[in-house]
Enzyme design. Structure first.
Site, mmCIF file in Angstrom:
data_model
loop_
_atom_site.group_PDB
_atom_site.id
_atom_site.type_symbol
_atom_site.label_atom_id
_atom_site.label_comp_id
_atom_site.label_asym_id
_atom_site.label_seq_id
_atom_site.Cartn_x
_atom_site.Cartn_y
_atom_site.Cartn_z
ATOM 1 N N ASP A 165 0.886 -1.160 0.000
ATOM 2 C CA ASP A 165 0.000 0.000 0.000
ATOM 3 C C ASP A 165 0.926 1.213 0.000
ATOM 4 O O ASP A 165 1.441 1.615 1.046
ATOM 5 C CB ASP A 165 -0.893 -0.003 1.243
ATOM 6 C CG ASP A 165 -1.811 1.209 1.303
ATOM 7 O OD1 ASP A 165 -2.251 1.678 0.239
ATOM 8 O OD2 ASP A 165 -2.081 1.683 2.419
ATOM 9 N N GLU A 196 -0.981 -1.247 -4.872
ATOM 10 C CA GLU A 196 -2.197 -0.482 -5.114
ATOM 11 C C GLU A 196 -1.939 0.538 -6.208
ATOM 12 O O GLU A 196 -0.945 1.268 -6.175
ATOM 13 C CB GLU A 196 -2.658 0.225 -3.842
ATOM 14 C CG GLU A 196 -4.001 0.912 -4.043
ATOM 15 C CD GLU A 196 -4.578 1.440 -2.746
ATOM 16 O OE1 GLU A 196 -5.245 0.673 -2.047
ATOM 17 O OE2 GLU A 196 -4.327 2.621 -2.451
ATOM 18 N N ASP A 256 -2.582 1.113 7.048
ATOM 19 C CA ASP A 256 -1.716 0.883 5.878
ATOM 20 C C ASP A 256 -1.303 -0.588 5.803
ATOM 21 O O ASP A 256 -1.200 -1.171 4.723
ATOM 22 C CB ASP A 256 -0.460 1.766 5.955
ATOM 23 C CG ASP A 256 -0.804 3.221 6.175
ATOM 24 O OD1 ASP A 256 -1.087 3.911 5.196
ATOM 25 O OD2 ASP A 256 -0.800 3.641 7.348
#
Length: 175
Positions: free
Chosen positions: A7, A68, A141
């Site tokens: 992430d 991501e 996160d």
């Protein structure tokens, strides 16, 4: 399959490592958050992120990396930092010779919760449940990085098998 999910973020970059196969429960290997100080020079922050991700790839030896995909936000500074961190994550996977896949936040949410519109708390709750954890991964996160890895195992793993089968059919057709 072992997947390292990332992430991306320049101040906080979540990293999650998960093992599993499509259609089966996944297993947690580990999760981390790489921090950089916003007061530091950008080049040093990116270098720290690069080295940290490289160390985690070397330590956990994933078979694939899931990152991501950066999406448009209203805050250009935030988007720039996220995009730079994302590029470092893609580079870490490529440097190790690993396949790298990117997923939108909606794809990840849909994979782990069934809804592409799920809230962060729902994603964290489902990651906790899916990995059979005693407590939610913190900060968010880390939970998001684990969700990326789960998404890749369940969706990307199947996609990779379909692509391999299609390649085999094409190759057989050339003979």
């Amino acid at each position: 399959m072992r997947v390292l999910g990332v992430d991306p973020g320049l101040t906080r970059c979540g990293v999650g490592v998960v093992e599993g196969v499509p259609g089966r429960p996944c297993t947690l290997v580990g999760y981390y958050v790489i921090y950089t100080d916003p007061a530091d020079d950008l080049a040093l922050r990116l270098l720290h992120l690069d080295r940290s991700l490289g160390d985690l790839v070397a330590e956990h030896r994933p078979q694939s990396v899931a990152v991501e995909r950066v999406f448009s936000q209203h805050n250009v500074r935030t988007v720039m930092g996220t995009a730079q961190a994302s590029a470092i994550a893609v580079l870490a996977g490529a440097r190790a010779g690993l396949p790298v896949s990117t997923y939108t936040p909606s794809e990840v949410k849909a994979a782990v919760t069934g809804s592409g519109q799920a809230e962060k708390a729902q994603v964290t709750s489902m990651v906790t449940r899916l990995l059979r954890l005693d407590a939610p991964p913190r900060p968010a996160d880390a939970a998001d990085a684990l969700a990326l890895a789960i998404c890749h195992i369940w969706r990307g793993g199947t996609k990779a098998k379909i692509e391999q089968a299609a390649a085999a059919v094409r190759k057989a057709g050339r003979r």
